[in-house]
Design a protein around this motif. Structure first.
Motif, short mmCIF file in Angstrom:
data_model
loop_
_atom_site.label_atom_id
_atom_site.label_comp_id
_atom_site.label_asym_id
_atom_site.label_seq_id
_atom_site.Cartn_x
_atom_site.Cartn_y
_atom_site.Cartn_z
N LEU A 21 0.83 -1.20 0.00
CA LEU A 21 0.00 0.00 0.00
C LEU A 21 0.86 1.26 0.00
CD1 LEU A 21 -2.81 1.27 0.13
CD2 LEU A 21 -2.70 1.03 2.62
N ILE A 22 1.91 1.25 0.80
CA ILE A 22 2.84 2.39 0.82
C ILE A 22 3.46 2.60 -0.55
CG2 ILE A 22 5.06 3.19 1.74
CD1 ILE A 22 4.24 1.81 4.42
N GLU A 23 3.87 1.52 -1.18
CA GLU A 23 4.49 1.63 -2.52
C GLU A 23 3.49 2.14 -3.55
OE1 GLU A 23 6.18 -2.25 -3.03
OE2 GLU A 23 7.96 -1.74 -1.85
N ARG A 24 2.21 1.73 -3.45
CA ARG A 24 1.21 2.23 -4.39
C ARG A 24 0.99 3.73 -4.21
NH1 ARG A 24 -3.86 -1.41 -3.80
NH2 ARG A 24 -2.80 -2.03 -1.94
N LYS A 25 0.97 4.16 -2.95
CA LYS A 25 0.80 5.60 -2.69
C LYS A 25 2.02 6.38 -3.14
CE LYS A 25 -2.65 5.36 0.84
NZ LYS A 25 -3.20 6.06 1.98
N MET A 26 3.20 5.79 -2.98
CA MET A 26 4.43 6.44 -3.46
C MET A 26 4.37 6.62 -4.97
SD MET A 26 7.53 4.67 -1.34
CE MET A 26 8.64 4.97 -2.68
N ALA A 27 3.83 5.62 -5.67
CA ALA A 27 3.76 5.67 -7.13
C ALA A 27 2.87 6.83 -7.60
CB ALA A 27 3.23 4.35 -7.68
N LEU A 29 2.79 9.70 -6.30
CA LEU A 29 3.61 10.91 -6.21
C LEU A 29 4.86 10.81 -7.06
CD1 LEU A 29 3.38 11.60 -2.38
CD2 LEU A 29 2.10 12.68 -4.22
N GLN A 30 5.05 9.70 -7.71
CA GLN A 30 6.19 9.45 -8.58
C GLN A 30 7.52 9.66 -7.86
OE1 GLN A 30 5.47 11.81 -12.06
NE2 GLN A 30 3.74 10.57 -12.67
N ARG A 39 9.25 10.24 5.38
CA ARG A 39 9.61 11.44 6.13
C ARG A 39 8.63 12.57 5.81
NH1 ARG A 39 14.52 10.87 5.42
NH2 ARG A 39 14.68 11.86 3.38
N LYS A 40 8.33 12.77 4.54
CA LYS A 40 7.40 13.82 4.12
C LYS A 40 6.01 13.57 4.70
CE LYS A 40 6.19 17.31 1.48
NZ LYS A 40 6.46 18.65 1.94
N MET A 41 5.53 12.33 4.67
CA MET A 41 4.20 12.02 5.19
C MET A 41 4.16 12.17 6.71
SD MET A 41 2.29 11.63 2.64
CE MET A 41 0.82 11.08 3.44
N ALA A 42 5.20 11.78 7.39
CA ALA A 42 5.23 11.89 8.85
C ALA A 42 5.25 13.34 9.30
CB ALA A 42 6.43 11.14 9.42
N ILE A 43 5.90 14.19 8.54
CA ILE A 43 6.03 15.59 8.92
C ILE A 43 4.85 16.42 8.40
CG2 ILE A 43 7.41 17.69 8.60
CD1 ILE A 43 9.88 15.80 8.60
N ASP A 44 4.48 16.25 7.16
CA ASP A 44 3.47 17.11 6.53
C ASP A 44 2.11 16.47 6.34
OD1 ASP A 44 5.38 19.08 6.32
OD2 ASP A 44 5.99 18.47 4.31
#
Length: 109
Positions: A21-27, A29-30, A39-44
């Motif tokens: 699921l994490i990898e699909r969400k990363m895709a 955002l390319q 890091r971006k998701m944990a902070i923002d």
């Protein structure tokens, strides 16, 4: 590791399904770097909390009404009488459900 900009390492175990699921969400955002993404998701990133206590209470009341109706139906089908107290209890619970529904709808505005 001494010269690294980020010297603190956080670890977070995940299941294979969570990783996928994490990898699909990363895709979406390319991005290719999981560390940068996490890091971006944990902070923002943000969390949406939905309070479902009223809905759970309403479901509980609906279940109780269903049980009462089943008991009344069994009694009537067996040739027994209906009781005014049973009907009053159902009306009271229906009133509680209507109040909860109003509260839920008002909270959504």
């Amino acid at each position: 590791m001494v010269n690294r900009k980020r010297s603190i390492i956080l670890r977070c175990p995940v299941t294979a399904e969570e990783r996928e699921l994490i990898e699909r969400k990363m895709a979406q955002l390319q991005t290719k770097r999981i560390g940068a993404y996490l890091r971006k998701m944990a902070i923002d990133g943000y969390i949406i909390y939905v309070d479902t206590r009223d809905i759970k209470e309403m479901n509980k009341l609906l279940s109780a009404i269903g049980r009462n109706i089943n008991q009344i139906a069994k009694r009537v089908n067996a040739g027994g009488p209906t009781y005014q107290a049973d009907m009053e209890e159902i009306r009271e619970r229906l009133d509680q459900i209507w109040q909860l529904q109003r509260r839920i709808l008002l909270s959504q505005r």
